[in-house]
Design an enzyme around this catalytic site. Structure first.
Site, PDB file in Angstrom:
ATOM      1  CE  LYS A  48      -4.611   0.768   0.142  1.00 13.12           C
ATOM      2  NZ  LYS A  48      -5.521  -0.127  -0.517  1.00 13.12           N
ATOM      3  CG  ASP A  95      -7.171   3.626  -0.704  1.00 18.67           C
ATOM      4  OD1 ASP A  95      -7.658   2.585  -0.939  1.00 18.67           O
ATOM      5  OD2 ASP A  95      -7.342   4.448  -0.067  1.00 18.67           O
TER       6      ASP A  95
END
Length: 448
Positions: free
Chosen positions: A129, A169
């Site tokens: 991430k 995201d």
């Protein structure tokens, strides 16, 4: 937080010591460890190989400066992150988040969750991430472009279709992915489509990627109800948020016959007992980029509640799809009192530990984000497949692949929960199934 098995508590204490001040990461690790007591008892080889200690330590953590110039000519400085957490099953895969709240602990929590989520898809992708504390809200397209180009000028050296594949995201949509990919292409002099996912349909993107996380969460809910001899038809649903995940969850819910009566944004929530007007919601949030209060002002019969909790609205199904830790213990008790039967996390870890405990204690079907919202990354992996084969699939074919993946995740969670003495517990099933797959991969690869 609940008390862990002694061996697991020792592992968690190590995480606390080595990662001070990273509350979200601590919470994510504890949630997984809380399910693993019967696993470590059955598989002593995991302890012998220090699998849990290795899993909780990212393979690589990258933090870098992102300088850029705003429209007034002022130099701005943000911080960029990429945590490459685990590559036992494939290249690191996970989104980039641009939001002022981003710091290392948030990125590590998201990356840790991503390991198990990606494993549950059954596709060959590891977990990672990234992101930045940059806020794209209120910035011009030119400012967003300059920021993305500066961000990628550092990030490009750490990613690649066989190494690490970022996606979007919160705060990173098609516009940002385009600017990021353009800079990557310029720097590397390669049209390496598979290095980023969430691309536009005309330049390497996949059908259904925009819809995938919301659709996937609804497919999962549908499978929960089917397993109980029920269906979505006529069910009253509340969805928090009004971003990408929420909008497309609402779309699929309506297609399957549910009635979505409320959604929200950071300012408040709307209640529309006739059912959310999806066309108006998309116009307000996706086209005009206005607040949810505008929806209520333009929709007859809808009411707007400033602040407050959207979970006060009675429903049979709740889908928290906004952000982490948005649904608290008191909210869970309200939902339970109002007859809620199913809670599926559309966002990453939107339910606090107190809320999760409240749901599981009374038998509400609780689907954790690592299972219920895996549709987004699953479709990203399908985008990587299409890029690798220079192919492009139809919407119908891609949606069917997504539905199949979500069915498999649902069934795997139930089967694993039964195997380890936790019948019907989707949280335990998801945690154990994801963990054992990654752990077995790590054992096979040796101590690396």
């Amino acid at each position: 937080m609940s008390v862990l098995d002694e061996k697991l508590q020792n592992e968690f204490d190590k995480v606390l010591r080595r990662n001070p001040g990273e509350g979200e990461f601590h919470q994510a690790v504890h949630e997984v460890l809380d399910s693993l007591g019967p696993v470590v008892a059955k598989h002593p080889e995991y302890a012998e190989a220090a699998i849990i200690s290795r899993l909780c330590e990212p393979e690589r953590q990258i933090i870098f400066r992102v300088p850029w110039v705003d429209d007034s000519g002022q130099v701005q400085i943000n911080r960029g992150f990429r945590v490459e957490f685990n590559s036992a099953l494939g290249p690191y895969k996970g989104g980039l988040r641009f939001h002022p709240t981003v710091y290392l602990g948030i990125v590590k929590f998201l990356g840790f969750e991503q390991i198990f989520k990606n494993a549950l898809t059954g596709l060959p992708i590891g977990g990672g991430k990234g992101g930045s504390d940059f806020d794209p809200k209120g910035r011009s397209n030119a400012e967003v472009m300059r920021f993305c180009q500066s961000f990628m000028t550092e990030l490009y050296r750490h990613i690649g279709e066989h190494t690490d594949v970022p996606a979007g995201d919160i705060g990173v949509g098609g516009r940002e992915i385009g600017y990021l990919f353009g800079q990557y292409k310029r720097i590397t002099n390669r049209y390496e489509s598979g290095v980023l996912t969430g691309k536009g349909l005309t330049w390497g993107g996949s059908q259904v990627r925009t819809e995938a996380t919301g659709y996937g969460a609804v497919f999962f809910v549908d499978e929960i109800l089917r397993s109980r001899g029920d269906s979505l038809d006529g069910k009253r649903v509340v969805v928090s948020g009004s971003g990408n995940v929420a909008v497309y969850a609402i779309e699929k819910l309506q297609q399957l016959g549910a009635i979505v009566v409320a959604c929200s944004d950071s300012g408040g929530y709307v209640v529309d007992d006739a059912g959310i007007d999806l066309a108006l919601l998309k116009d307000v949030k996706e086209t005009r980029r206005e607040r949810i209060s505008t929806y209520a002002a333009e929709r007859d019969g809808a009411t707007y509640v400033e602040r407050g909790s959207v979970w006060d609205v009675p429903c049979a199904i709740a889908i928290p799809a906004a952000t982490q830790n948005e649904l608290h213990g008191a909210d869970a008790k309200t939902l339970i009192a109002n007859g809620c039967q199913v809670v599926a996390e559309g966002a990453n870890m939107p339910c606090t530990p107190e809320a999760v405990r409240a749901f599981t204690e009374v038998g509400v079907a609780f689907a954790p984000g690592k299972a219920a919202n895996a549709g987004g990354v699953a479709t990203s992996a399908l985008e990587m497949q299409q890029n690798a084969s220079r192919d492009s699939w139809s919407f119908a074919h891609t949606e069917e692949r997504l539905a199949e993946i979500m069915r498999n995740i649902h069934d795997r969670c139930l089967t694993t929960a039964d195997e380890y003495g936790k019948p019907g517990n989707y949280l335990a099933g998801a945690n154990i199934a994801g963990f054992t797959q990654v752990a077995d991969g790590m054992l096979a690869l040796g101590v690396i």
